[in-house]
Design a protein around this motif. Structure first.
Motif, short mmCIF file in Angstrom:
data_model
loop_
_atom_site.label_atom_id
_atom_site.label_comp_id
_atom_site.label_asym_id
_atom_site.label_seq_id
_atom_site.Cartn_x
_atom_site.Cartn_y
_atom_site.Cartn_z
N ASP A 1 -3.81 8.99 1.98
CA ASP A 1 -2.66 8.13 1.71
C ASP A 1 -1.55 8.33 2.75
N ASP A 2 -1.54 9.47 3.42
CA ASP A 2 -0.51 9.75 4.42
C ASP A 2 -0.89 9.30 5.83
N PRO B 1 0.83 -1.21 0.00
CA PRO B 1 0.00 0.00 0.00
C PRO B 1 0.85 1.25 0.00
N HIS B 2 0.39 2.25 -0.77
CA HIS B 2 1.10 3.52 -0.81
C HIS B 2 0.76 4.33 0.43
N LEU B 3 1.78 4.76 1.14
CA LEU B 3 1.56 5.45 2.41
C LEU B 3 1.61 6.96 2.27
N GLY B 4 1.83 7.46 1.07
CA GLY B 4 1.82 8.90 0.86
C GLY B 4 3.16 9.53 1.18
N THR C 1 -13.03 3.62 -0.14
CA THR C 1 -11.67 4.16 -0.04
C THR C 1 -11.28 4.39 1.41
N GLU D 1 -1.30 6.43 7.44
CA GLU D 1 -0.46 5.44 8.10
C GLU D 1 0.81 6.07 8.66
N CYS E 1 -14.61 11.50 0.37
CA CYS E 1 -14.15 10.31 -0.33
C CYS E 1 -15.21 9.23 -0.24
N THR F 1 -8.31 2.37 3.80
CA THR F 1 -7.27 3.07 4.57
C THR F 1 -7.31 2.67 6.04
N THR G 1 -2.99 13.80 3.05
CA THR G 1 -4.16 13.13 2.48
C THR G 1 -4.38 11.78 3.17
#
Length: 517
Positions: A251-252, A14-17, A276, A254, A272, A280, A249
């Motif tokens: 994505d950040d 997963p992308h953590l931002g 989604t 975590e 959102c 998260t 955001t």
């Protein structure tokens, strides 16, 4: 490929931002002076490559169920402390009559146990942001009266003496009064330590709209709610347009949870999709936080019969998304008890099945196969053999043998009645499995389904089961995997001991109707 790991293509990290290891204090005028007065500075959005992205670029494998490994809702914060403070005071108050007389010790003990159980069922040990003894009094009075009435009726049946029942009820009245006094003292102490900021939990607000802005203002101005506002996240569409400046955001989130040592997440009005947001919140660090939410529908009420709120904003506690703490202890204890009793009671049936398997196919009555359990840990499941696979590859990758001609009449009968799965009671005693849980699946299919269905890996938050809600709901054999995953996740997030009992009763019904594969 390891049985416990999937390739990075099948389950991407997963992308953590992008949030760097630094803090930026925004201008006070953005949301009001009092929002940012005191406490740690607000974290602003900056750039930088997070550790998760760097790891994936280094070519590290990712586990299909890694996002759910060891994740649990954070009962270690407000719930645990509320429970540890309130329950001992209630127990001491309920047992206080024993200091005056031991003539009614059985009734006093029974009343204490029943009262604590009724309090727990009624939500009187759940954490609350707005603490007030006046809010709790109606619920406390009603439950004290109910437990006292039950024990008094039993005492009257056992002791015909009016004096005995009268003496016991005087003790009950004394304990009830002490419960009220103890609750008043504990609530006063809770508010004191919160106002002095001796006990508070860092909170991130999810949503930068008007509701998020008001929550941030209230948490900064009124410390009696026990939360310290340390940041806000929202969808990228709100960047620079929301009422509350963003720390980053979704994505950040975590990275921010770790950076700010966050223990509580408050969902306000994020811009959102719900899917989604849930994706998260299910990530490892986010799922360890206590989760609170502002209801979007008018008239929404919190659990426990009386509403909770921050200022005039209603707020509800979201239940644990995985089995942990006392709930897990109860489930594990019930599993051990059920498996031990079942192995003893069904030993003649197990012996008959072993003999029938031996007659049907010769030596080798047990079939061992690798399956994936809780947190993606592989284990060997034990079953009565109903056929012999050609090789190990066929055993691991053949989806169904329901119509395989190699299955003899005895094997087919045992599969239809699920008798072939009785040896899994030993797996339950060992802790590899549970009585009720998601279907245990082979590594090949876990990897395949985790890549194809986003919610499939979430099944591994709990041990796999001998039976499950999906199976008794008709989802066996060639049925949609997405439906199975949906039922399994519903079971995990809505678990109760009674739900396990219902699934077991429905399983027994299926066995007698020969509704197996």
């Amino acid at each position: 490929m390891s049985s416990q790991r999937a390739t990075s293509e099948s389950a991407p990290a997963p992308h953590l931002g992008g949030v760097a290891q630094q803090m930026v204090v925004p201008r006070h005028g953005a949301v009001g002076e009092d929002v940012f007065r005191g406490g740690p500075p607000y974290v602003g959005p900056v750039t930088g490559e997070p550790e998760g992205v760097a790891a994936s670029r280094a070519g590290l494998d990712t586990t299909a169920v890694l996002p759910y490994a060891k994740s649990r809702a954070s009962s270690r914060t407000s719930w645990l402390r509320a429970w540890m403070m309130t329950v001992p005071i209630d127990v001491a108050a309920l047992l206080a009559p024993l200091l005056l007389s031991q003539n009614y010790w059985r009734g006093t003990l029974a009343n204490a146990v029943l009262t604590v159980a009724i309090f727990a069922a009624g939500g009187l040990y759940r954490p609350r942001r707005h603490v007030s003894i006046l809010d709790e009094l109606p619920s406390i009075f009603g439950r004290l009266l109910a437990s006292a009435a039950v024990v008094a009726i039993i005492a009257a049946e056992r002791h015909s003496s009016v004096e005995y029942v009268g003496g016991f009820m005087r003790g009950v009245a004394l304990s009830a009064g002490l419960v009220i006094v103890g609750r008043t003292a504990s609530r006063s102490l809770t508010k004191l330590v919160r106002k002095r900021r001796w006990v508070e939990h860092n909170a991130i607000i999810i949503g930068s709209g008007p509701i998020g802005l008001e929550l941030a203002r209230l948490l900064r101005r009124y410390p009696q709610y026990g939360l310290r506002f340390v940041g806000c996240v929202d969808a990228p569409s709100r960047q620079g347009t929301g009422a509350l400046p963003l720390s980053g955001t979704l994505d950040d989130l975590e990275h921010l949870v770790r950076l700010l040592e966050c223990e509580v997440l408050v969902i306000a009005d994020p811009d959102c999709l719900e899917s989604t947001l849930m994706e998260t919140l299910l990530l490892p660090r986010s799922s360890r936080c206590d989760l609170w939410a502002v209801p979007r529908l008018w008239g929404s009420r919190s659990q426990g019969g009386y509403p909770d709120h921050i200022g005039a904003i209603p707020i509800v506690k979201i239940g644990d998304i995985s089995l942990s703490g006392p709930r897990w202890a109860i489930k594990r204890a019930s599993d051990i008890l059920f498996a031990a009793v079942a192995l003893i009671a069904l030993s003649p049936v197990l012996l008959l099945c072993a003999v029938a398997t031996l007659i049907d196919g010769g030596p080798g009555i047990f079939f061992h196969q690798e399956r994936i359990g809780r947190y993606g840990k592989p284990f060997k499941v034990i079953k009565f053999r109903s056929m012999r696979p050609v090789d190990e590859r066929e055993s691991q990758t053949n989806w169904s043998i329901a119509h395989d001609q190699r299955v003899g009449p005895i094997g087919r009968f045992m599969r239809r009645t699920s008798l072939d799965e009785l040896p899994q009671l030993w797996n339950i005693l060992r802790g590899d499995m549970s009585v009720v849980g998601p279907r245990p699946e082979r590594p090949y299919f876990v990897e395949k389904f985790s890549a194809e269905y986003p919610t499939y890996a979430a099944r591994h938050r709990v041990p796999v089961g001998l039976t499950g809600l999906a199976q008794v709901s008709g989802l066996r054999g060639d049925t949609p995997i997405s439906d199975r995953a949906r039922f399994d996740n519903y079971y995990i997030e809505n678990w109760s001991l009674w739900l396990d009992i219902k699934v077991v009763l429905r399983t027994v019904s299926e066995v007698f109707r020969a509704g197996g594969r």
